[in-house]
Design an enzyme around this catalytic site. Structure first.
Site, PDB file in Angstrom:
ATOM      1  CB  SER A  75      -0.753   0.110   0.760  1.00  0.00           C
ATOM      2  OG  SER A  75      -1.719   0.862   0.927  1.00  0.00           O
TER       3      SER A  75
ATOM      4  CG  HIS B 212      -4.174  -1.169  -0.466  1.00  0.00           C
ATOM      5  ND1 HIS B 212      -3.731  -1.172   0.424  1.00  0.00           N
ATOM      6  CD2 HIS B 212      -4.918  -1.915  -1.682  1.00  0.00           C
ATOM      7  CE1 HIS B 212      -4.379  -2.207   0.768  1.00  0.00           C
ATOM      8  NE2 HIS B 212      -4.801  -2.991   0.404  1.00  0.00           N
TER       9      HIS B 212
ATOM     10  CG  ASP C  14      -5.393  -5.549   2.678  1.00  0.00           C
ATOM     11  OD1 ASP C  14      -6.748  -6.287   2.949  1.00  0.00           O
ATOM     12  OD2 ASP C  14      -5.404  -5.149   1.487  1.00  0.00           O
TER      13      ASP C  14
END
Length: 356
Positions: free
Chosen positions: A177, A203, A299
């Protein structure tokens, strides 16, 4: 308190973004500027913790300003970009120059979209505020996200607790991310064309992943492309999950293929690293290598644990080399990680795995 500055030549966008920051207990608006030169004057009084930056502005473009900031006082910068092909390409260049994240310009007058934009903006600011910009490996080259509910990956894929078929193919799954665009480029450019097939969740909003994949394809020996539904995972190929869709690995006979799916946010994201990793655990078992890299939040932690439990090698980028030590930290806390490795060593781990 996170001090934020907004630099955008649109008065309407400045007003909308400013209103989104109101009543946030941990965020304060330091000020707004209509172009980079006004911004630099503003910063003489007080330097912000996070800068929200437009790309196309008069007097000085956003990338020139970004490079100036990174040279003088490295600061987390979030790019506020338009959803156009040209906008996506320039935005990816801004990420390469040192920006840590992307948000899309809010669509005015659409209440639901504004709420979704606000959630994404606040998430990006809080992640950026934790970013160690000095750790970025900058090479110097030049659907709205639904809000909030934190779903379990079960809403996207079925339970993975069933027997694994055997296959000799190897698969590498990477999840990242904030700060990940730089980390991914650093790793992927070090890999030979003979490396095992790689599936990646980074992401990123939709419309930007194709430009990101194209940029990587231009600097990597491996072929890099934005994933399409039913693409085969093959040695020498890197598939980047589309922004706005979940990507799953599936077995088709002796082959691995990817499936793209709509669905709710999982762990606050779509695509979700958890969804990818859990599908890899299910489809590839011990024939997989999972790597969770820099990023905020959790995540991928549970998905990496399932890969670990299925016999996969599981790695986490270490704290010293992470721009944001969030996702790897959560995976370590869960006991999902075989070992932590520095960013410098991830490529050699992938090469060694390919040769096993």
């Amino acid at each position: 308190m996170i001090k934020v500055a907004i630099v955008d030549d649109s008065a309407v966008v400045r007003q909308v973004l400013s209103s989104m920051l109101e009543n946030q207990p941990d965020i304060t608006l330091l000020g707004c500027a209509r172009d980079p030169l006004f911004a630099l004057k503003l910063f003489e009084q007080q330097w912000p913790d996070v800068i929200i930056l437009d790309i196309e502005m008069p007097r000085m473009d956003g990338i020139t300003f970004l490079k100036k900031v990174m040279a003088e006082k490295p600061t987390p910068v979030v790019i506020c970009s338009t959803l156009t092909e040209q906008g996506a390409s320039v935005t990816i260049a801004a990420l390469a120059a040192g920006a840590v994240d992307i948000i899309t310009k809010p669509k005015l007058g659409l209440k639901g979209f504004l709420e979704e934009s606000q959630a994404r903006l606040l998430q990006a600011i809080r992640a950026a505020a934790k970013a160690s910009v000095a750790k970025l490996r900058v090479n110097g080259l030049a659907k709205p996200m639904p809000v909030i509910a934190k779903h379990n990956a079960d809403v996207v894929l079925a339970s993975t607790n069933h027997a694994l078929n055997q296959t000799t193919d190897r698969v590498v799954a990477l999840g990242t991310s904030t700060g990940g665009t730089h980390a991914l480029e650093y790793v992927l450019t070090a890999l030979p064309r003979t490396s095992a097939g790689i599936v990646v969740v980074q992401h990123m909003p939709e419309h930007f992943t194709a430009a990101f994949a194209s940029r990587l394809n231009g600097v990597c020996e491996m072929e890099v492309k934005e994933a399409e539904d039913n693409d085969r995972v093959m040695p020498g190929l890197v598939l980047i999950a589309n922004g706005g869709k979940h990507m799953l690995l599936q077995r088709s006979g002796a082959q691995y293929r990817v499936q793209l799916k709509d669905g709710p946010l999982v762990s606050r994201h779509r695509p979700s690293v958890d969804v990818l990793f859990r599908s890899v655990a299910n489809a590839a078992g011990k024939n997989a290598l999972g790597v969770i890299m820099t990023g905020m939040g959790d995540d991928g932690a549970r998905g990496l644990l399932e890969m670990h439990q299925c016999g996969a090698i599981t790695l986490a980028q270490d704290e010293a080399s992470c721009v944001v030590y969030g996702m790897p930290k959560e995976a370590v806390k869960l006991g999902a990680v075989s070992r932590q490795v520095a960013l410098d060593n991830i490529a050699e781990e992938i090469i060694a795995f390919t040769k096993q």
